[in-house]
Design a protein around this motif. Structure first.
Motif, PDB file in Angstrom:
ATOM      1  N   TYR A 166       0.830  -1.204   0.000  1.00 23.97           N
ATOM      2  CA  TYR A 166       0.000   0.000   0.000  1.00 23.97           C
ATOM      3  C   TYR A 166       0.867   1.259   0.000  1.00 23.97           C
ATOM      4  O   TYR A 166       0.644   2.186  -0.773  1.00 23.97           O
ATOM      5  CB  TYR A 166      -0.916   0.014   1.224  1.00 23.97           C
ATOM      6  CG  TYR A 166      -1.629   1.332   1.434  1.00 23.97           C
ATOM      7  CD1 TYR A 166      -2.832   1.595   0.795  1.00 23.97           C
ATOM      8  CD2 TYR A 166      -1.081   2.322   2.245  1.00 23.97           C
ATOM      9  CE1 TYR A 166      -3.472   2.815   0.967  1.00 23.97           C
ATOM     10  CE2 TYR A 166      -1.714   3.543   2.418  1.00 23.97           C
ATOM     11  CZ  TYR A 166      -2.913   3.782   1.776  1.00 23.97           C
ATOM     12  OH  TYR A 166      -3.534   4.989   1.943  1.00 23.97           O
ATOM     13  N   ASN A 168       2.495   1.742  -3.245  1.00 26.90           N
ATOM     14  CA  ASN A 168       1.493   2.033  -4.263  1.00 26.90           C
ATOM     15  C   ASN A 168       1.072   3.501  -4.276  1.00 26.90           C
ATOM     16  O   ASN A 168       0.982   4.111  -5.336  1.00 26.90           O
ATOM     17  CB  ASN A 168       0.269   1.130  -4.019  1.00 26.90           C
ATOM     18  CG  ASN A 168      -0.622   1.038  -5.241  1.00 26.90           C
ATOM     19  OD1 ASN A 168      -0.141   1.096  -6.378  1.00 26.90           O
ATOM     20  ND2 ASN A 168      -1.912   0.873  -5.019  1.00 26.90           N
ATOM     21  N   MET A 202      -4.525   5.581  -7.725  1.00 24.90           N
ATOM     22  CA  MET A 202      -4.558   5.887  -6.298  1.00 24.90           C
ATOM     23  C   MET A 202      -3.395   6.773  -5.876  1.00 24.90           C
ATOM     24  O   MET A 202      -3.125   6.922  -4.698  1.00 24.90           O
ATOM     25  CB  MET A 202      -4.472   4.606  -5.456  1.00 24.90           C
ATOM     26  CG  MET A 202      -5.626   3.638  -5.608  1.00 24.90           C
ATOM     27  SD  MET A 202      -7.224   4.378  -5.207  1.00 24.90           S
ATOM     28  CE  MET A 202      -6.919   5.024  -3.564  1.00 24.90           C
ATOM     29  N   ASN A 222     -11.809  -6.711  -4.915  1.00 23.57           N
ATOM     30  CA  ASN A 222     -10.953  -6.177  -5.979  1.00 23.57           C
ATOM     31  C   ASN A 222     -10.525  -4.740  -5.711  1.00 23.57           C
ATOM     32  O   ASN A 222      -9.373  -4.368  -5.951  1.00 23.57           O
ATOM     33  CB  ASN A 222     -11.670  -6.249  -7.336  1.00 23.57           C
ATOM     34  CG  ASN A 222     -11.792  -7.687  -7.824  1.00 23.57           C
ATOM     35  OD1 ASN A 222     -10.964  -8.538  -7.473  1.00 23.57           O
ATOM     36  ND2 ASN A 222     -12.815  -7.968  -8.618  1.00 23.57           N
ATOM     37  N   GLU A 223     -11.466  -3.938  -5.193  1.00 19.09           N
ATOM     38  CA  GLU A 223     -11.138  -2.530  -4.940  1.00 19.09           C
ATOM     39  C   GLU A 223     -10.100  -2.404  -3.826  1.00 19.09           C
ATOM     40  O   GLU A 223      -9.158  -1.613  -3.932  1.00 19.09           O
ATOM     41  CB  GLU A 223     -12.409  -1.745  -4.581  1.00 19.09           C
ATOM     42  CG  GLU A 223     -13.361  -1.533  -5.749  1.00 19.09           C
ATOM     43  CD  GLU A 223     -12.719  -0.802  -6.925  1.00 19.09           C
ATOM     44  OE1 GLU A 223     -12.065   0.225  -6.697  1.00 19.09           O
ATOM     45  OE2 GLU A 223     -12.850  -1.295  -8.072  1.00 19.09           O
ATOM     46  N   GLY A 279      -7.995  -4.678  -3.018  1.00 17.48           N
ATOM     47  CA  GLY A 279      -6.770  -5.178  -3.649  1.00 17.48           C
ATOM     48  C   GLY A 279      -6.035  -4.089  -4.420  1.00 17.48           C
ATOM     49  O   GLY A 279      -4.819  -3.952  -4.320  1.00 17.48           O
ATOM     50  N   LYS A 280      -6.819  -3.282  -5.147  1.00 16.60           N
ATOM     51  CA  LYS A 280      -6.194  -2.187  -5.911  1.00 16.60           C
ATOM     52  C   LYS A 280      -5.581  -1.158  -4.980  1.00 16.60           C
ATOM     53  O   LYS A 280      -4.494  -0.627  -5.239  1.00 16.60           O
ATOM     54  CB  LYS A 280      -7.233  -1.495  -6.802  1.00 16.60           C
ATOM     55  CG  LYS A 280      -7.498  -2.230  -8.107  1.00 16.60           C
ATOM     56  CD  LYS A 280      -8.460  -1.407  -8.972  1.00 16.60           C
ATOM     57  CE  LYS A 280      -9.377  -2.319  -9.757  1.00 16.60           C
ATOM     58  NZ  LYS A 280     -10.546  -1.608 -10.300  1.00 16.60           N
ATOM     59  N   GLY A 329      -2.494  -2.338  -3.720  1.00 14.74           N
ATOM     60  CA  GLY A 329      -1.468  -2.492  -4.748  1.00 14.74           C
ATOM     61  C   GLY A 329      -1.151  -3.939  -5.072  1.00 14.74           C
ATOM     62  O   GLY A 329      -0.148  -4.210  -5.741  1.00 14.74           O
ATOM     63  N   ASP A 369      -2.607  -5.733  -7.062  1.00 12.99           N
ATOM     64  CA  ASP A 369      -2.847  -5.992  -8.485  1.00 12.99           C
ATOM     65  C   ASP A 369      -1.646  -5.575  -9.341  1.00 12.99           C
ATOM     66  O   ASP A 369      -1.650  -5.742 -10.551  1.00 12.99           O
ATOM     67  CB  ASP A 369      -4.090  -5.212  -8.953  1.00 12.99           C
ATOM     68  CG  ASP A 369      -3.938  -3.705  -8.762  1.00 12.99           C
ATOM     69  OD1 ASP A 369      -3.233  -3.291  -7.809  1.00 12.99           O
ATOM     70  OD2 ASP A 369      -4.509  -2.935  -9.560  1.00 12.99           O
ATOM     71  N   LYS A 370      -0.625  -5.012  -8.703  1.00 16.11           N
ATOM     72  CA  LYS A 370       0.505  -4.474  -9.456  1.00 16.11           C
ATOM     73  C   LYS A 370       1.557  -5.533  -9.788  1.00 16.11           C
ATOM     74  O   LYS A 370       2.447  -5.304 -10.585  1.00 16.11           O
ATOM     75  CB  LYS A 370       1.181  -3.340  -8.663  1.00 16.11           C
ATOM     76  CG  LYS A 370       0.321  -2.094  -8.485  1.00 16.11           C
ATOM     77  CD  LYS A 370       0.027  -1.440  -9.819  1.00 16.11           C
ATOM     78  CE  LYS A 370      -0.580  -0.040  -9.669  1.00 16.11           C
ATOM     79  NZ  LYS A 370      -1.654   0.088  -8.697  1.00 16.11           N
TER      80      LYS A 370
END
Lengths: 212, 212
Positions: free
Chosen positions: A204, A207, B1, B73-74, B76-77, B80, B82-83
Motif C-alpha cells: 500500500y 502504491n 490511487m 478487488n477494490e 486489492g487495488k 497495490g 494488483d501491481k
C-alpha cells in the motif's frame, strides 16, 4: 497478575513494543526516561503511554519519569516473559527451523523443549540443539513435559486437527503460523500470525507513492 | 490511487484483514454481505467498517451491503496487490527459504524474481524454482530487473548496509525480518516485522489466565 480486570487488547498489543524499546535502552545503559522522551522514541503520545501503563497501576514518578530497568522488568512480568514458558514447535520445515534458530525466542524467556514432525526421516535430528520427535510421541511428551506453548508451522489443512489434539492434551496457548484463523473447541489463547498483512501494508505504502 | 489524501495508518493496517476475509468469502461463493455481517465476522463495529471504507470513497449501497467481489478487488487495488510488484529475497537461510516457499506471496500478487546470499555454495541453487544469486550480482540485477520490493532475512548486523545499498540502487520498499527497527538514509517505505511481539501477546494472555 492472575485474573485481574480486563485490559483492552489494543493496550496489550502495545506492551511488547514498550518492552522492546526499554530493552534497547537498557542495553544502551539508559537509566531513566521521561514519558515525553519515551513517547518521541516510540511515536505515541505521552498521555497514551501514561494511560497504557496506568492499566497496570502506573510506574512513573512525577518529575522523574520512568526507571528503565524497573519498567522493563515490570512489563516483562505482565507479559509473562519471566515465566520461562515451555515451548514446542510442531512442523520441522523451513519455518520451523527458522523459529527454532530465532534467538529472540530464548531472549524473550521462552524455553524450547522439543520439535515435532510427521516425517520419520527427521526424527532424532537436532535443530539448534533441540531434538526432533515423531508426531506419534507427542501425547507421551505432553504428559511428561507439560509444555505451555505450541508453535504451529504446519500445512493449513493439518493445523486444526493438531490444535484440537494439543487442546485435549492441555496446551495453554498456541502461536499459529499456518495461514488460517484457527478456531478450536478448547478455550485457550491462540495468536494467528498473518505475515502477509504487513507485506500488504508495505505494498500500500509503495502504491500510493508511485505513479504507474 | 497515487498521492491521494493521507489515510490514517490504523485504517491502512486494517485493510489487509478486510482483504483476507473478503477473499475467504469469495472462495466460499458469498456474493454480498451487509456491513453488520462483515462487522460480526471481523469483530469490528459496522460503523468502523463504514468509516474505514469511506476513506477510499466507500463501496457500500444502502440496503444492499457490499458486493464481495467488487470490494475485494477494490481493496486489492488500494493495497497495490494488483501491481504484481517484483520482489527479491536477500538471505537464503531458513527464513528466506520459508518465505520463498510461502504460497501467499504469489497469491497476494507479489512476483518473486530472485534470491541473494553471500554464501557462494548457494549460488545457482533454486528455491521454489527461483534462482539464488551471489550478493556481488545484486547491483547488475537491480539495474536490469528493477525489482520493487526487497525482503530482508539477514543477520541484524548486516541489514543496515544492505538496505542502504538497496536504497541507492532504487528499491521501492523493504520488508525487514531482521530484528531491528531499520532506518536508512533513503526515504522509502520499510515494514519491520517483529515476530516476537505476537508471541509476547500470547504469553500475556496465558499469564493472566494462569495461577502459578
Amino acid at each position: 497478575m492472575q485474573n485481574e480486570k480486563q485490559v483492552p487488547i489494543a493496550v496489550v498489543k502495545r506492551l511488547p513494543r514498550y518492552f522492546r524499546y526499554l530493552g534497547e535502552m537498557l542495553r544502551n545503559n539508559v537509566e531513566r526516561i521521561s514519558s515525553s522522551d519515551l513517547s518521541e522514541k516510540m511515536n505515541v503520545t505521552a498521555s497514551q503511554i501514561r494511560q497504557d501503563l496506568n492499566n497496570f497501576g502506573g510506574f512513573g514518578q512525577q518529575g522523574y519519569g520512568y526507571n528503565v530497568e524497573h519498567l522493563y522488568n515490570e512489563i516483562g512480568k505482565i507479559l509473562g516473559v519471566d515465566k520461562g514458558f515451555k515451548t514446542i514447535i510442531i512442523g520441522a520445515g523451513n519455518l520451523g527451523h527458522a523459529i527454532a534458530n530465532y534467538s529472540n525466542l530464548q531472549k524473550r524467556g521462552f524455553t524450547l523443549i522439543g520439535i515435532f514432525d510427521v516425517d520419520k526421516s527427521k526424527t532424532g535430528q537436532k535443530i539448534n540443539d533441540i531434538s526432533v520427535f515423531h508426531m506419534s510421541e507427542l501425547e507421551q511428551f505432553m504428559n511428561n513435559e507439560k509444555p505451555d506453548i505450541a508453535i504451529l508451522t504446519l500445512p493449513k489443512d493439518e493445523v486444526t486437527e493438531v490444535a484440537e489434539t494439543l487442546g485435549r492434551l492441555g496446551i495453554k496457548g498456541i502461536w499459529n503460523f499456518s495461514y488460517s484463523d484457527l478456531k478450536i473447541s478448547y478455550d485457550i489463547p491462540i495468536e494467528n500470525v498473518h505475515l502477509s498483512d504487513s507485506l500488504m501494508t508495505l505494498s500500500y505504502r509503495i502504491n500510493i507513492n508511485t505513479t504507474f
